[in-house]
Design an enzyme around this catalytic site. Structure first.
Site, mmCIF file in Angstrom:
data_model
loop_
_atom_site.group_PDB
_atom_site.id
_atom_site.type_symbol
_atom_site.label_atom_id
_atom_site.label_comp_id
_atom_site.label_asym_id
_atom_site.label_seq_id
_atom_site.Cartn_x
_atom_site.Cartn_y
_atom_site.Cartn_z
ATOM 1 N N GLU A 83 0.895 -1.466 -0.134
ATOM 2 C CA GLU A 83 0.170 0.413 -0.172
ATOM 3 C C GLU A 83 1.203 1.310 -0.261
ATOM 4 O O GLU A 83 1.542 1.712 -1.134
ATOM 5 C CB GLU A 83 -0.827 -0.373 1.839
ATOM 6 C CG GLU A 83 -1.967 -1.361 1.304
ATOM 7 C CD GLU A 83 -2.935 -0.716 2.705
ATOM 8 O OE1 GLU A 83 -3.665 -0.166 2.828
ATOM 9 O OE2 GLU A 83 -3.369 -2.853 3.039
ATOM 10 N N MET A 84 1.369 1.800 1.067
ATOM 11 C CA MET A 84 1.692 3.428 0.963
ATOM 12 C C MET A 84 3.394 2.717 0.901
ATOM 13 O O MET A 84 4.594 3.658 1.265
ATOM 14 C CB MET A 84 1.022 3.799 2.040
ATOM 15 C CG MET A 84 0.027 4.516 2.104
ATOM 16 S SD MET A 84 -0.244 5.734 2.979
ATOM 17 C CE MET A 84 -1.819 6.960 2.279
#
Length: 392
Positions: free
Chosen positions: A184-185
């Site tokens: 994700e991040m």
């Protein structure tokens, strides 16, 4: 004199006759009304599948009462039912909490939270897409494809359990998940995130105003701000208005759909209370055991065999805006979702070969929630159920 008396008698006779006629008309009208009322119509799962206007009116009258006096839902074994009620929306934040929520809004939209500088929270949770991303599963860092559907955020400020597998117990802790997930991040830790946020003068000024001069951002400030913003996202629904007494908020068809939801379809076994979720974990047969889409759900958190294939019951508030559905986003439309439950379908495959060491997991994957039981709807009933879901 005789003529006067005769005239008076005739007048009194006319009055009496008119009264008798009126009384007779009232009696006839009452008899017709009684004849039109269907007192023998069952207000349970056997309600007519092609109801007349009179029968729908009769059903509407039954649901015009307080929810505690509504026709009882069809509950199956081990159901944990809370009666439906309008959700009490949190009051708008003020003062420090308002400043923190506004800060959270800015951070939510800022790709500086990600290692690549390309992904923001709103990349997977977009206001215009029902606080999701309208994809079966999202794309994250370096276009990595996620495994689970991005859950909508409308009601997160009212929940106590987060993620499809329930691995988080607070909004603040939940925020750490996407920040540090490699898909994700992709932040190895939060030090880089904190440094990037502190490097922006506008953010420093904001946190100084909230915490006092001379203070800089810390990791807990970031997750607190994100959580404060997310607690402001819920909005009243048409169903809330109906539950608060606005009978015009739902059509006759939607009231019929409400009845189907509670009885014949059995949806209320798991989707109940103000959030339309029992906040429990259920195996509905979508673990795809030993197949490409395998996901053992809650088991991956607890390690308990009985949790294989179980996922958190999502809230159905605003459900018509949050497609696609299920933890893996395999159902693009509500109609398909309803047909899945009608047939009580299963993705496991009972006759597939399974290695000995996985046999306990396989056996557990086959044990679906006792709140699931197949049913059959007509096309009209299915359309009514969809119409009701669209009011949630």
């Amino acid at each position: 004199m005789g003529q006067v008396e005769s005239t008076g008698l005739r007048s009194r006779f006319k009055v009496l006759a008119a009264g008798a006629i009126a009384f007779a008309a009232i009696c006839v009208a009452g008899s017709l009304a009684d004849a039109l009322l269907p007192p023998d119509v069952p207000l349970d799962a056997n309600f007519p599948s092609q109801p007349s206007a009179v029968e729908l009116a009769y059903l509407r009258d039954a649901y015009a009462k307080s929810p505690n006096d509504w026709p009882r839902p069809r509950l199956l074994a081990d159901a944990d039912f809370t009666e439906m009620a309008a959700l009490d929306i949190h009051p708008a934040p003020t003062d420090r909490e308002l400043a923190l929520a506004r800060l959270g809004h800015d951070l939510f939209e800022d790709p500086a939270l990600s290692a690549s500088g390309h992904i923001a929270c709103q990349s997977c949770h977009n206001r215009r897409l029902g606080w999701g991303d309208a994809l079966p599963t999202p794309f994250g860092h370096a276009r990595a494809k996620g495994k689970r559907n991005a859950m909508p955020l409308f009601s997160v400020g009212y929940k106590s359990t987060f993620f499809w597998d329930g691995r988080s117990g607070s909004l603040e802790h939940q925020a750490l998940g996407p920040l540090t997930d490699a898909h994700e991040m992709a932040n190895d830790n939060l030090d880089g995130v904190v440094a990037r946020i502190n490097a922006k003068e506008a953010y420093r000024a904001t946190i100084n105003a909230i915490k006092g001069d001379g203070n800089s951002f810390e990791a807990e400030d970031i997750v607190a701000a994100l959580a404060a913003f997310q607690r402001t996202l819920e909005r009243p629904t048409r169903f809330d208005r109906y539950l608060r007494g606005d009978q015009k908020a739902l059509t006759d068809t939607q009231v019929w759909g409400l009845h189907i939801f509670r009885t014949k379809a059995g949806c209320a076994n798991c989707h109940n209370g103000p959030l339309l979720s029992d906040n429990r974990f259920h195996n509905i047969g979508l673990s795809f055991f030993n197949r490409k889409l395998e996901d053992l759900g809650r088991f991956n958190v607890t390690g308990k065999i009985e949790d294989v294939g179980k996922f958190l019951t999502p809230s159905l508030r605003h459900v018509s805006r949050t497609a696609p559905y299920m933890h893996n986003g395999v159902f693009p439309r509500l109609e398909g979702l309803i047909r899945f439950y009608e047939a009580a379908m299963d993705s496991v495959g009972k006759r597939q070969p399974v290695a000995d060491e996985r046999k306990p997991q396989f056996d557990a994957a086959l044990q679906k929630s006792p709140q699931l039981k197949s049913f059959k709807l007509t096309a009209a009933e299915r359309a009514a159920l969809v119409a009701f879901l669209e009011a949630l």
